[in-house]
Design a protein around this motif. Sequence first.
Motif, PDB file in Angstrom:
ATOM      1  N   CYS A 257     -12.108  62.825  41.550  1.00 59.21           N
ATOM      2  CA  CYS A 257     -12.140  63.926  40.760  1.00 59.21           C
ATOM      3  C   CYS A 257     -11.708  63.757  39.442  1.00 59.21           C
ATOM      4  CB  CYS A 257     -11.095  64.770  41.524  1.00 59.21           C
ATOM      5  SG  CYS A 257      -9.213  64.179  41.193  1.00 59.21           S
ATOM      6  N   ASN A 258     -11.329  64.826  38.502  1.00 59.02           N
ATOM      7  CA  ASN A 258     -10.992  64.688  37.133  1.00 59.02           C
ATOM      8  C   ASN A 258      -9.565  64.792  37.156  1.00 59.02           C
ATOM      9  OD1 ASN A 258     -10.792  64.681  34.429  1.00 59.02           O
ATOM     10  ND2 ASN A 258     -12.300  66.357  34.095  1.00 59.02           N
ATOM     11  N   CYS A 259      -8.638  63.996  36.774  1.00 52.03           N
ATOM     12  CA  CYS A 259      -7.290  64.174  36.758  1.00 52.03           C
ATOM     13  C   CYS A 259      -6.778  62.835  36.005  1.00 52.03           C
ATOM     14  CB  CYS A 259      -6.396  64.655  37.835  1.00 52.03           C
ATOM     15  SG  CYS A 259      -6.334  63.281  39.093  1.00 52.03           S
ATOM     16  N   ASP A 286     -14.974  70.434  43.032  1.00 51.76           N
ATOM     17  CA  ASP A 286     -13.868  70.561  42.314  1.00 51.76           C
ATOM     18  C   ASP A 286     -12.614  71.189  42.605  1.00 51.76           C
ATOM     19  OD1 ASP A 286     -15.532  69.382  39.855  1.00 51.76           O
ATOM     20  OD2 ASP A 286     -16.540  71.007  40.335  1.00 51.76           O
ATOM     21  N   MET A 287     -12.647  71.340  43.909  1.00 50.38           N
ATOM     22  CA  MET A 287     -11.080  71.978  44.459  1.00 50.38           C
ATOM     23  C   MET A 287      -9.894  71.303  43.947  1.00 50.38           C
ATOM     24  SD  MET A 287     -11.769  74.741  46.102  1.00 50.38           S
ATOM     25  CE  MET A 287     -10.405  75.028  47.103  1.00 50.38           C
ATOM     26  N   LEU A 288      -9.957  69.993  43.575  1.00 50.99           N
ATOM     27  CA  LEU A 288      -8.862  69.285  43.047  1.00 50.99           C
ATOM     28  C   LEU A 288      -9.291  68.679  41.660  1.00 50.99           C
ATOM     29  CD1 LEU A 288      -7.695  67.366  46.396  1.00 50.99           C
ATOM     30  CD2 LEU A 288      -6.874  69.576  45.471  1.00 50.99           C
ATOM     31  N   GLY A 289      -8.309  68.566  40.678  1.00 51.43           N
ATOM     32  CA  GLY A 289      -8.622  68.375  39.432  1.00 51.43           C
ATOM     33  C   GLY A 289      -9.523  69.376  38.506  1.00 51.43           C
ATOM     34  N   ASN A 290      -9.595  69.240  37.533  1.00 52.02           N
ATOM     35  CA  ASN A 290     -10.562  69.747  36.499  1.00 52.02           C
ATOM     36  C   ASN A 290      -9.989  71.004  36.087  1.00 52.02           C
ATOM     37  OD1 ASN A 290     -13.108  69.686  34.962  1.00 52.02           O
ATOM     38  ND2 ASN A 290     -14.286  70.437  36.650  1.00 52.02           N
ATOM     39  N   VAL A 291      -9.562  72.089  36.634  1.00 52.61           N
ATOM     40  CA  VAL A 291      -8.863  73.114  36.018  1.00 52.61           C
ATOM     41  C   VAL A 291      -7.950  73.455  37.132  1.00 52.61           C
ATOM     42  CG1 VAL A 291     -10.566  73.946  34.393  1.00 52.61           C
ATOM     43  CG2 VAL A 291     -10.605  75.067  36.566  1.00 52.61           C
ATOM     44  N   GLY A 327      -4.719  71.630  40.171  1.00 51.25           N
ATOM     45  CA  GLY A 327      -4.330  70.338  39.260  1.00 51.25           C
ATOM     46  C   GLY A 327      -5.589  70.606  38.156  1.00 51.25           C
ATOM     47  N   SER A 328      -5.611  69.775  37.191  1.00 54.58           N
ATOM     48  CA  SER A 328      -6.451  69.864  36.136  1.00 54.58           C
ATOM     49  C   SER A 328      -6.861  68.515  35.620  1.00 54.58           C
ATOM     50  CB  SER A 328      -5.924  70.606  34.896  1.00 54.58           C
ATOM     51  OG  SER A 328      -4.966  69.964  34.242  1.00 54.58           O
ATOM     52  N   TRP A 329      -7.616  68.473  34.738  1.00 50.86           N
ATOM     53  CA  TRP A 329      -8.091  67.001  34.010  1.00 50.86           C
ATOM     54  C   TRP A 329      -6.831  66.285  33.309  1.00 50.86           C
ATOM     55  CZ3 TRP A 329      -7.062  67.074  28.808  1.00 50.86           C
ATOM     56  CH2 TRP A 329      -6.834  68.169  28.112  1.00 50.86           C
ATOM     57  N   TYR A 335       0.105  65.981  41.445  1.00 49.08           N
ATOM     58  CA  TYR A 335      -0.108  67.653  40.932  1.00 49.08           C
ATOM     59  C   TYR A 335      -1.597  68.179  41.559  1.00 49.08           C
ATOM     60  CZ  TYR A 335       3.899  66.871  38.472  1.00 49.08           C
ATOM     61  OH  TYR A 335       5.289  66.549  37.875  1.00 49.08           O
ATOM     62  N   ALA A 336      -2.491  66.842  41.921  1.00 47.76           N
ATOM     63  CA  ALA A 336      -3.891  67.515  42.367  1.00 47.76           C
ATOM     64  C   ALA A 336      -4.239  67.310  43.631  1.00 47.76           C
ATOM     65  CB  ALA A 336      -4.971  66.498  41.396  1.00 47.76           C
TER      66      ALA A 336
END
Length: 362
Positions: A257-259, A286-291, A327-329, A335-336
């Motif tokens: 993912c993206n975090c 993208d359920m976790l990370g990104n935005v 969570g997010s990038w 938090y993700a």
Amino acid sequence: MTNMGKQKVQESECWQKAVLLLKTDMDCRLMVNDDNYGALQKNTPFAIELPFGAHVINVITQDGLLEKEWTQNISSKEQVVHLVCLADDYDRLRAVREAEVREPLGIECWPEGRIQQEQMLAALGAGLDPVFRDTPVTPEMVVIPAGSYRRGNANNKFKVNIVCSFAIGKYPVTVADWKYYVENSGVSYVPSDNGWEGDTLPVTNVNWYDAQNYVRWLSAHTCKTYRLLSEAEWEYASRAGTVTEYYWGDEIGHNNCNCQDSGSEWSRRSASPVGSFKPNAFGIYDMLGNVWEWLEDIWHDNYEESPTDGGAWVVGGNPLGRVMRGGSWSSFPQYARCAHRLGSVPSVRNCNFGLRLARTLP
């Protein structure tokens, strides 16, 4: 009435009362008849003056797990002493509850093939394909079957039954999706792109009210019921039958993912194009990370008295806060996680904040 007569009445009334002395081996709440006496502290005697007769006594542990009720007869002016024993029964009940939540529940028992089969059946029942668009230019949606699961952190899970199948966005709402909305709705707000380029990036800098305006417009545009996900639906869809911290395992791993610290080329730099990582078992990306994704629910500090049917929790709590998940990038890995919760003021726009659609099925 003479003073002598009044004195005799007072003495008579006094004679008809006695003191009930309660002592408990656990903190709990106390009700006597219909009167709420509040907290009853562990190992701290509590005296109540009561008239002669039968009284209904009720105690309940602070977490609501154990409740006891009995009738206390008071027929003498002698003090009545009652020891409220809760600890042993509480420990036994707690052990049973913990054993229950450790056992796989509902979708957690399904292999991936069963999950996809249930998706097919739910889609068939709604007259849709498992992955569909309502129009050629609206976001792709994925059918999610009804089912049960255990919600929350590993040490504090509780059962939730998602009673109705629903559809969820295959991806977060993208920049391209939002551009189409702006061009066709007359809305004046165009979110900042943060200096990033690409129509397949998730839209950011949208607040909860922006998200609500978008789903209302999309509902009117398609004559279907679009909305934000409930928090319970979000975690159910994110886990997709898994019980681990992330839907791929208990560790953040590499390039899942993206975090922060996820090993992706976008970590701590920017959002990533949607669909850049493997989907979960439902086929959602993208359920976790990104935005962070705005949800329907009002923020509550804990899950006490939360709905167990998958519905949004929109009463009580802090009306100035709304729930976000995913969570997010720029988020730390903790938090993700599937179970992590964030509350934010609904008017806030941020380069980490986006949304994902839900759609009610027939």
